[in-house]
Design an enzyme around this catalytic site. Structure first.
Site, short mmCIF file in Angstrom:
data_model
loop_
_atom_site.label_atom_id
_atom_site.label_comp_id
_atom_site.label_asym_id
_atom_site.label_seq_id
_atom_site.Cartn_x
_atom_site.Cartn_y
_atom_site.Cartn_z
CB VAL A 189 -0.95 0.00 1.23
CG1 VAL A 189 -1.65 1.33 1.39
CG2 VAL A 189 -1.97 -1.11 1.12
CG ASP A 190 4.70 3.26 2.44
OD1 ASP A 190 4.28 4.42 2.21
OD2 ASP A 190 5.74 3.03 3.07
CB THR A 242 -3.28 -7.77 7.01
OG1 THR A 242 -3.62 -6.92 5.90
CG2 THR A 242 -4.12 -7.43 8.21
#
Length: 185
Positions: free
Chosen positions: A39-40, A128
């Site tokens: 995501v980052d 996660t």
């Protein structure tokens, strides 16, 4: 799936967080704030160099971001107004305060968004991925933190909180857990 709780809509959707049109998207960042994988990396790539520039200024001022804490930057080229960067815990078996740190990620992100006048926020499934947090347990912590925030939110004005799940498996998990958590309310 959408649930109305007090004056807030809480929902789970499957999608790409970089395409969210909420006021704030949350980045599952690392403590360096310099981008990374998952995501980052996706948020930094889609948002452009403005996000990294602001992250570098935050690093210069405070030396990064501690686990459980959050900082806010522009959203650059993203459709959101802001990105809240929060550092989730790395899973170490559950006896090192991981639940509390993850809980703080959600509460601190909401508080920061609220401080900047946001009325909507989108969360990824924090910790996660590569951090290895068990998905079911992470969902329980996330939903409990959101529920707690909305219950105490005479101070806030968050109208929409979204869990943006990358895949169908996480979406099904969040839908099931949201239903369980809010049918008891």
């Amino acid at each position: 799936m959408e649930i109305q709780f007090k004056n807030t809509v809480i929902e789970a959707v499957q999608g790409d967080i970089t395409r969210e049109t909420t006021d704030v998207i949350v980045n599952a960042a690392n403590s360096s704030l310099l981008g990374g994988g998952g995501v980052d990396g996706a948020i930094h790539r889609a948002g452009g160099p403005e996000i990294l520039e602001e992250c570098q200024k935050i690093r210069a001022r405070q030396g990064g971001c501690a686990t459980g804490e959050a900082v806010i930057t522009t959203a650059g080229r993203l459709p959101a107004r802001y990105v809240v960067h929060t550092v989730g815990p790395v899973w170490n078996g559950g006896s090192n305060g991981e639940d509390n740190l993850l809980h703080n990620c959600y509460l601190n992100s909401l508080a920061l968004a609220n401080d900047h006048g946001a009325t909507s926020i989108s969360f990824p499934n924090i910790s996660t991925g590569i951090y290895g947090y068990p998905k079911s347990q992470a969902a329980d912590v996330a939903i409990q933190a959101i529920k707690e925030y909305v219950q105490l939110s005479g101070k806030g004005h968050m109208q929409r909180i979204r869990f943006v799940c990358y895949d169908a498996e996480n979406l099904a998990l969040y839908e099931q857990k949201l239903e369980q958590a809010f049918q008891q309310s």
